[in-house]
Write an enzyme that holds these catalytic residues in place. Structure first.
Site, PDB file in Angstrom:
ATOM      1  N   SER A 184       0.858  -1.190   0.000  1.00  0.00           N
ATOM      2  CA  SER A 184       0.000   0.000   0.000  1.00  0.00           C
ATOM      3  C   SER A 184       0.889   1.233   0.000  1.00  0.00           C
ATOM      4  O   SER A 184       2.020   1.195   0.516  1.00  0.00           O
ATOM      5  CB  SER A 184      -0.878   0.007   1.251  1.00  0.00           C
ATOM      6  OG  SER A 184      -1.555   1.249   1.376  1.00  0.00           O
ATOM      7  N   TYR A 233      -3.000  -0.439  10.350  1.00  0.00           N
ATOM      8  CA  TYR A 233      -3.062  -0.933   8.968  1.00  0.00           C
ATOM      9  C   TYR A 233      -1.788  -0.526   8.217  1.00  0.00           C
ATOM     10  O   TYR A 233      -1.164  -1.346   7.528  1.00  0.00           O
ATOM     11  CB  TYR A 233      -4.301  -0.373   8.256  1.00  0.00           C
ATOM     12  CG  TYR A 233      -4.308  -0.644   6.776  1.00  0.00           C
ATOM     13  CD1 TYR A 233      -4.676  -1.895   6.285  1.00  0.00           C
ATOM     14  CD2 TYR A 233      -3.917   0.338   5.850  1.00  0.00           C
ATOM     15  CE1 TYR A 233      -4.663  -2.149   4.912  1.00  0.00           C
ATOM     16  CE2 TYR A 233      -3.897   0.086   4.490  1.00  0.00           C
ATOM     17  CZ  TYR A 233      -4.279  -1.159   4.031  1.00  0.00           C
ATOM     18  OH  TYR A 233      -4.255  -1.426   2.678  1.00  0.00           O
TER      19      TYR A 233
HETATM   20  N1  LIG Z   1      -8.783  -0.315  -1.432  1.00  0.00           N
HETATM   21  C1  LIG Z   1      -7.699   0.412  -1.181  1.00  0.00           C
HETATM   22  O1  LIG Z   1      -7.733   1.656  -1.132  1.00  0.00           O
HETATM   23  C2  LIG Z   1      -6.382  -0.269  -0.989  1.00  0.00           C
HETATM   24  C3  LIG Z   1      -5.221   0.527  -1.004  1.00  0.00           C
HETATM   25  C4  LIG Z   1      -3.983  -0.084  -0.813  1.00  0.00           C
HETATM   26  C5  LIG Z   1      -3.916  -1.440  -0.624  1.00  0.00           C
HETATM   27  N2  LIG Z   1      -5.067  -2.198  -0.600  1.00  0.00           N
HETATM   28  C6  LIG Z   1      -4.919  -3.631  -0.396  1.00  0.00           C
HETATM   29  O2  LIG Z   1      -5.457  -4.299  -1.521  1.00  0.00           O
HETATM   30  C7  LIG Z   1      -5.785  -5.645  -1.145  1.00  0.00           C
HETATM   31  C8  LIG Z   1      -7.176  -5.981  -1.675  1.00  0.00           C
HETATM   32  O3  LIG Z   1      -8.102  -5.135  -1.007  1.00  0.00           O
HETATM   33  P1  LIG Z   1      -9.378  -4.498  -1.718  1.00  0.00           P
HETATM   34  O4  LIG Z   1      -9.249  -3.023  -1.608  1.00  0.00           O
HETATM   35  O5  LIG Z   1      -9.611  -5.113  -3.045  1.00  0.00           O
HETATM   36  O6  LIG Z   1     -10.484  -4.878  -0.628  1.00  0.00           O
HETATM   37  P2  LIG Z   1     -11.761  -5.842  -0.671  1.00  0.00           P
HETATM   38  O7  LIG Z   1     -12.634  -5.465  -1.803  1.00  0.00           O
HETATM   39  O8  LIG Z   1     -12.294  -5.767   0.714  1.00  0.00           O
HETATM   40  O9  LIG Z   1     -11.134  -7.279  -0.955  1.00  0.00           O
HETATM   41  C9  LIG Z   1     -10.395  -7.968   0.012  1.00  0.00           C
HETATM   42  C10 LIG Z   1     -10.250  -9.403  -0.456  1.00  0.00           C
HETATM   43  O10 LIG Z   1      -9.446 -10.124   0.491  1.00  0.00           O
HETATM   44  C11 LIG Z   1     -10.147 -11.309   0.880  1.00  0.00           C
HETATM   45  N3  LIG Z   1      -9.740 -11.669   2.243  1.00  0.00           N
HETATM   46  C12 LIG Z   1      -9.709 -10.885   3.345  1.00  0.00           C
HETATM   47  N4  LIG Z   1      -9.261 -11.580   4.401  1.00  0.00           N
HETATM   48  C13 LIG Z   1      -8.985 -12.835   3.951  1.00  0.00           C
HETATM   49  C14 LIG Z   1      -8.488 -14.008   4.548  1.00  0.00           C
HETATM   50  N5  LIG Z   1      -8.181 -14.058   5.862  1.00  0.00           N
HETATM   51  N6  LIG Z   1      -8.326 -15.111   3.793  1.00  0.00           N
HETATM   52  C15 LIG Z   1      -8.628 -15.092   2.471  1.00  0.00           C
HETATM   53  N7  LIG Z   1      -9.106 -14.007   1.839  1.00  0.00           N
HETATM   54  C16 LIG Z   1      -9.286 -12.890   2.579  1.00  0.00           C
HETATM   55  C17 LIG Z   1     -11.627 -10.945   0.735  1.00  0.00           C
HETATM   56  O11 LIG Z   1     -12.446 -12.073   0.518  1.00  0.00           O
HETATM   57  P3  LIG Z   1     -13.292 -12.879   1.630  1.00  0.00           P
HETATM   58  O12 LIG Z   1     -13.850 -11.853   2.571  1.00  0.00           O
HETATM   59  O13 LIG Z   1     -14.278 -13.628   0.824  1.00  0.00           O
HETATM   60  O14 LIG Z   1     -12.288 -13.782   2.278  1.00  0.00           O
HETATM   61  C18 LIG Z   1     -11.579 -10.121  -0.551  1.00  0.00           C
HETATM   62  O15 LIG Z   1     -11.565 -10.973  -1.677  1.00  0.00           O
HETATM   63  C19 LIG Z   1      -5.648  -5.702   0.370  1.00  0.00           C
HETATM   64  O16 LIG Z   1      -4.403  -6.284   0.722  1.00  0.00           O
HETATM   65  C20 LIG Z   1      -5.670  -4.235   0.771  1.00  0.00           C
HETATM   66  O17 LIG Z   1      -5.014  -3.994   2.001  1.00  0.00           O
HETATM   67  C21 LIG Z   1      -6.280  -1.648  -0.785  1.00  0.00           C
END
Ligand SMILES: NC(=O)c1ccc[n+]([C@@H]2O[C@H](COP(=O)([O-])OP(=O)(O)OC[C@H]3O[C@@H](n4cnc5c(N)ncnc54)[C@H](OP(=O)(O)O)[C@@H]3O)[C@@H](O)[C@H]2O)c1
Length: 235
Positions: free
Chosen positions: A140, A152
């Site tokens: 991130s 986080y």
């Molecule tokens: N959105 C942002 O602004 C942003 C910015 C920087 C980095 N990120 C990073 O990007 C990545 C993806 O996040 P996103 O923004 O796409 O959020 P999201 O839409 O909430 O997706 C998160 C994904 O992770 C899965 N997940 C969470 N905990 C898990 C576990 N213990 N085991 C297996 N799967 C798990 C969820 O599926 P289930 O709930 O079905 O398990 C979901 O598919 C994360 O690492 C997040 O920290 C996001």
């Protein structure tokens, strides 16, 4: 069938699901990992169904399930070429206790964001060494700057270190390691307090992942930082 195999954790929605779409278009067979089986099954049907896409319900903090999954992928499809360790979650925190979730709700985030990608790397790297493959991790922008009271952000600093540590251990194996550091992306993963901020689309990050993976085998794209235009550099 010899098409390369691309495993994505956190594939049920957001950045992971967008990356699955682009990877399917690029001709990869997919292993989609998350806990919500019904979402994964729907996405798998959209992206080509059995033979092309394999949805697997698995918590990335469960070592035995992850390790067993890699064994099954190798038995079923005979190879593993790209792994995107992307699953993660966030809760709002304050070390002074001024806001956010109570401390006993912090544990799942630390496990998913730090232990999860570490286990994903440990489970998949032997197969990636065999294929001369590629590990991509989702860090991130918060993993390279200070964010007050933000656990986080600290978990994503850990992912920055994890990617560097894995890359250092993989020297000489042919495995490539890329850290993708998104700014704010419009997914279910963002805190309500940032709803009005400039945001990327999940597909913007998916393109960055496919860019890194699409380079010649001699090119290791170490890090990619992508922010939406206008993002505050301290958020
Ligand atoms: N959105 C942002 O602004 C942003 C910015 C920087 C980095 N990120 C990073 O990007 C990545 C993806 O996040 P996103 O923004 O796409 O959020 P999201 O839409 O909430 O997706 C998160 C994904 O992770 C899965 N997940 C969470 N905990 C898990 C576990 N213990 N085991 C297996 N799967 C798990 C969820 O599926 P289930 O709930 O079905 O398990 C979901 O598919 C994360 O690492 C997040 O920290 C996001």
């Amino acid at each position: 069938m010899t098409d390369p195999v691309f495993l994505i954790t956190g594939a049920s929605r957001g950045i992971g699901a967008a990356t699955a779409r682009l990877a399917a278009e690029a001709g990869y067979r997919l292993v989609l990992v998350a806990r919500d089986e019904s979402r994964l099954t729907g996405l798998a049907a959209d992206l080509g169904g059995p033979g092309r896409v394999w949805p697997v319900a698995c918590d990335v903090t469960d070592w035995a399930r992850l390790d067993g999954l890699v064994t099954r992928v190798r038995e079923r499809w005979g190879r593993l070429d790209v792994v995107f360790a992307n699953a993660g979650t966030s809760v709002v925190t304050s070390f002074l206790g001024h806001r956010g979730a109570p401390p006993d709700e912090w544990r799942d985030m630390v496990l998913a964001n730090v232990y999860g990608p570490a286990l994903t790397a440990r489970a998949t790297l032997p197969a990636l060494v065999e294929s001369g493959g590629h590990l991509v991790l989702t860090g991130s922008a918060a993993g390279r700057g200070v964010r007050p009271g933000n656990l986080y952000s600290a978990t994503k600093w850990a992912v920055t270190g994890l990617a560097q540590s894995i890359r250092a251990e993989c020297v000489g194996t042919g495995v490539r390691v890329t850290l993708v550091q998104p700014g704010l992306v419009d997914t279910g993963g963002i805190p309500p307090g940032r709803a009005g901020d400039p945001k990327l689309d999940p597909a913007d990050i998916a393109r960055a992942v496919l860019y890194a993976v699409g380079q010649p085998a001699t090119v290791d794209v170490n890090e990619i930082l992508v922010r939406p235009v206008g993002q505050d550099p301290y958020r």
